[in-house]
Design an enzyme around this catalytic site. Structure first.
Site, PDB file in Angstrom:
ATOM      1  N   CYS A  79      28.099  -9.334  17.733  1.00  0.00           N
ATOM      2  CA  CYS A  79      28.454 -10.716  17.414  1.00  0.00           C
ATOM      3  C   CYS A  79      29.958 -10.845  17.144  1.00  0.00           C
ATOM      4  O   CYS A  79      30.752 -10.690  18.061  1.00  0.00           O
ATOM      5  CB  CYS A  79      27.598 -11.232  16.267  1.00  0.00           C
ATOM      6  N   HIS A 180      22.383 -10.567  18.177  1.00  0.00           N
ATOM      7  CA  HIS A 180      22.113  -9.621  17.089  1.00  0.00           C
ATOM      8  C   HIS A 180      20.940  -8.721  17.460  1.00  0.00           C
ATOM      9  O   HIS A 180      19.782  -9.110  17.274  1.00  0.00           O
ATOM     10  CB  HIS A 180      21.799 -10.373  15.794  1.00  0.00           C
ATOM     11  N   GLU A 182      19.864  -6.193  15.940  1.00  0.00           N
ATOM     12  CA  GLU A 182      19.126  -5.798  14.739  1.00  0.00           C
ATOM     13  C   GLU A 182      18.129  -6.863  14.297  1.00  0.00           C
ATOM     14  O   GLU A 182      17.262  -6.591  13.454  1.00  0.00           O
ATOM     15  CB  GLU A 182      20.106  -5.477  13.602  1.00  0.00           C
TER      16      GLU A 182
END
Length: 198
Positions: A79, A180, A182
């Site tokens: 990001c 993202h 994650e």
């Protein structure tokens, strides 16, 4: 061992949790010496370009990151971390990025800014992080995008309205993802897992 760069980014804990879940060893790095013993680097990021870049340069870790990348240490920017890999940003005129990947950051000009939520990522080039050409959905949260990127450095793109922007970049051993991983379930965790093995 992954060096997870801590410069006050909002998503560092979520990246750390993903690494723990995947049982990937890592350590948090705030200053250059912390990178000793690491063989990969993750630059996370949620926030504003200017204070992020300032903290990286003032701590001295920016130059160490660039030196390590020059010596072929794999790097993944997430990001804002992707945006910091570029040369400059409209979000912070006059502030230098890391200039690891040639390009600049511009404002996303669509009807839905910030762009938050799940969107499709379409691979255009194949590599270790994207070994398959299949499209997949990932979680985004951003108001700026990469621009003026060499097409050879674009691994995947994403569409919002009539705008198609680079959502995955690579130059040699440095990768950047605008989404993202994650927070992107299995597809995102697979990217982190592959990065840990590349």
């Amino acid at each position: 061992m992954i060096g997870l760069i801590d410069y006050g980014a909002g998503n560092m804990k979520s990246v750390a949790n993903a690494l723990k879940f995947l049982e990937v060893p890592y350590k948090v790095c705030l200053v250059p010496g912390d990178l000793a013993g690491t063989d990969r680097i993750i630059l996370p990021g949620v926030g504003h370009f200017a204070p992020a870049a300032k903290r990286l340069y003032e701590s001295g870790i920016a130059d160490t990151i660039k030196d390590r990348v020059d010596k072929e240490t794999p790097l993944l920017g997430i990001c804002l971390g992707l945006q910091l890999l570029l040369s400059s940003s409209e979000e912070a005129p006059g502030t230098n990025g890391l200039n690891i990947i040639s390009g600049k950051v511009i404002t996303l000009k669509t009807t839905c800014v910030p762009h938050i939520g799940w969107n499709k990522v379409t691979p255009v080039n194949q590599d270790e992080l994207f070994p398959e050409q299949a499209e997949n959905y990932f979680y985004f949260a951003h108001s700026f995008i990469a621009s003026d990127i060499n097409p050879q450095n674009v691994l995947a793109t994403t569409r919002i309205d009539d705008i198609v922007f680079p959502s995955v970049l690579r130059d040699k051993n440095a990768w950047g993802v605008q989404f993202h991983p994650e927070k992107s379930d299995k597809a995102g965790l697979d990217i982190i897992r592959r990065f840990a093995r590349c």
